[in-house]
Write a protein that holds these residues in place. Sequence first.
Motif, mmCIF file in Angstrom:
data_model
loop_
_atom_site.group_PDB
_atom_site.id
_atom_site.type_symbol
_atom_site.label_atom_id
_atom_site.label_comp_id
_atom_site.label_asym_id
_atom_site.label_seq_id
_atom_site.Cartn_x
_atom_site.Cartn_y
_atom_site.Cartn_z
ATOM 1 N N LEU A 101 -25.851 12.639 4.179
ATOM 2 C CA LEU A 101 -24.642 12.143 3.515
ATOM 3 C C LEU A 101 -23.688 13.285 3.179
ATOM 4 N N ALA A 104 -22.071 14.469 6.393
ATOM 5 C CA ALA A 104 -21.200 13.446 6.987
ATOM 6 C C ALA A 104 -20.027 13.074 6.085
ATOM 7 N N ARG A 105 -19.883 13.752 4.965
ATOM 8 C CA ARG A 105 -18.824 13.402 4.012
ATOM 9 C C ARG A 105 -17.450 13.358 4.679
ATOM 10 N N LEU A 110 -21.667 8.642 11.314
ATOM 11 C CA LEU A 110 -23.027 9.110 11.051
ATOM 12 C C LEU A 110 -23.970 8.237 11.873
ATOM 13 N N CYS A 132 -28.457 5.838 3.868
ATOM 14 C CA CYS A 132 -27.214 6.265 4.524
ATOM 15 C C CYS A 132 -26.256 5.099 4.691
ATOM 16 N N ALA A 136 -22.924 6.066 2.622
ATOM 17 C CA ALA A 136 -22.054 6.928 3.431
ATOM 18 C C ALA A 136 -20.588 6.579 3.235
ATOM 19 N N ARG A 137 -19.741 7.599 3.330
ATOM 20 C CA ARG A 137 -18.292 7.421 3.233
ATOM 21 C C ARG A 137 -17.669 7.084 4.580
ATOM 22 N N VAL A 140 -21.568 4.055 9.799
ATOM 23 C CA VAL A 140 -22.933 4.474 10.140
ATOM 24 C C VAL A 140 -23.449 3.589 11.268
#
Length: 148
Positions: A101, A104-105, A110, A132, A136-137, A140
């Motif tokens: 995370l 992958a910001r 991701l 995730c 996640a932002r 994914v």
Amino acid sequence: MSEDEPRIVVGVDGSPGSRDALRWALRYAERCGGTVTALIAWAPPVLVEAAPVPPVISDEEVRTRAEQVLRRVVEETAAELATSVPVHQDAVCGPAAGSLLERARDADLLVVGSRGHGGFVGALLGSVSQHCVTHARCPVVVVRPAAR
């Protein structure tokens, strides 16, 4: 690397699921002109007092082994696909989900396998991939196991 190139982060732990995820990420990057960051997370050995005590593996040895696994999986997978997609390799100390995370910001995507080394056989979604997907932002992709 230009700012227009999609940045793809993929979790690799050497498991068949992570190899499938890396394969997917490389194919996707090839199609969209992106770059891939393959990340393996490692943790220092935890000592639990029990008899007999096995020989202790140093943090340096664990890091080195993680880097070797990552390098081998990336090289084998890239060769199998005959791809020239740029792959940055990153071995970080920390929990897998949090490390993915964090890396992958600012990524565009991701990619994780649905199961890696851990959990229990038959789980529909592993704890790392579930974490995730939830936190996640960026988008994914969870790659399901290939038919073997």
